[in-house]
Design an enzyme around this catalytic site. Structure first.
Site, PDB file in Angstrom:
ATOM      1  N   PRO A  23       0.788  -1.207  -0.049  1.00 63.55           N
ATOM      2  CA  PRO A  23      -0.294  -0.023   0.170  1.00 63.55           C
ATOM      3  C   PRO A  23       1.049   1.103  -0.050  1.00 63.55           C
ATOM      4  O   PRO A  23       0.516   2.077   1.233  1.00 63.55           O
ATOM      5  CB  PRO A  23      -1.305  -0.237   1.003  1.00 63.55           C
ATOM      6  CG  PRO A  23      -0.095  -0.749   2.167  1.00 63.55           C
ATOM      7  CD  PRO A  23       0.898  -2.029   1.517  1.00 63.55           C
ATOM      8  N   CYS A  24       1.439   1.756  -0.896  1.00 64.58           N
ATOM      9  CA  CYS A  24       2.758   2.437  -1.238  1.00 64.58           C
ATOM     10  C   CYS A  24       1.483   4.450  -1.038  1.00 64.58           C
ATOM     11  O   CYS A  24       2.010   5.325  -0.658  1.00 64.58           O
ATOM     12  CB  CYS A  24       3.129   2.654  -2.369  1.00 64.58           C
ATOM     13  SG  CYS A  24       1.540   2.891  -3.795  1.00 64.58           S
ATOM     14  N   HIS A  25       0.341   4.026  -1.441  1.00 67.15           N
ATOM     15  CA  HIS A  25      -0.402   5.341  -1.144  1.00 67.15           C
ATOM     16  C   HIS A  25      -0.157   5.732   0.635  1.00 67.15           C
ATOM     17  O   HIS A  25      -0.669   6.738   0.625  1.00 67.15           O
ATOM     18  CB  HIS A  25      -1.952   5.167  -0.774  1.00 67.15           C
ATOM     19  CG  HIS A  25      -2.579   4.186  -1.144  1.00 67.15           C
ATOM     20  ND1 HIS A  25      -2.665   2.661  -0.750  1.00 67.15           N
ATOM     21  CD2 HIS A  25      -3.625   4.318   0.386  1.00 67.15           C
ATOM     22  CE1 HIS A  25      -3.695   2.121  -0.321  1.00 67.15           C
ATOM     23  NE2 HIS A  25      -3.867   3.358   0.517  1.00 67.15           N
TER      24      HIS A  25
END
Length: 99
Positions: free
Chosen positions: A52-54
């Site tokens: 989940p790079c966000h």
């Protein structure tokens, strides 16, 4: 495990509704000087559905304008959908939402 893999393993641990800064991810991955490397690693994220790079923001708690998977507005939408509330200046309260 290479550097990018270490970074991805840390990012996988950030739960919904929380964020971490690039610097904090770098620290947890083993080197506090890797903040820029974190950005590079997330820009080539091999599996955004699992990594989940966000949930990674800058040291001011702001989203990345060049978010690789749809831009900063999309990153903000993803975080808001997880219950994160942005301040009027576009930042996130890291004391409240920090990992």
């Amino acid at each position: 495990m290479n550097t990018f893999e270490k970074i991805c393993e840390v990012v996988k641990k950030i739960p919904k509704g929380k964020v971490a800064t690039y610097g904090h991810v770098a620290f947890l991955a083993g080197n506090p000087r890797w903040a820029r490397v974190v950005g590079y690693a997330l820009h080539v994220n091999p599996d955004p559905g699992t990594i989940p790079c966000h949930r990674v923001v800058n040291r001011e708690g702001k989203v990345a304008p060049g978010f690789a998977f749809g831009g900063g507005d999309f990153q903000r939408q993803l975080l808001e959908s997880e219950g994160i509330i942005f301040n009027s200046d576009g930042s996130i309260d890291l004391k409240k939402y920090g990992f």
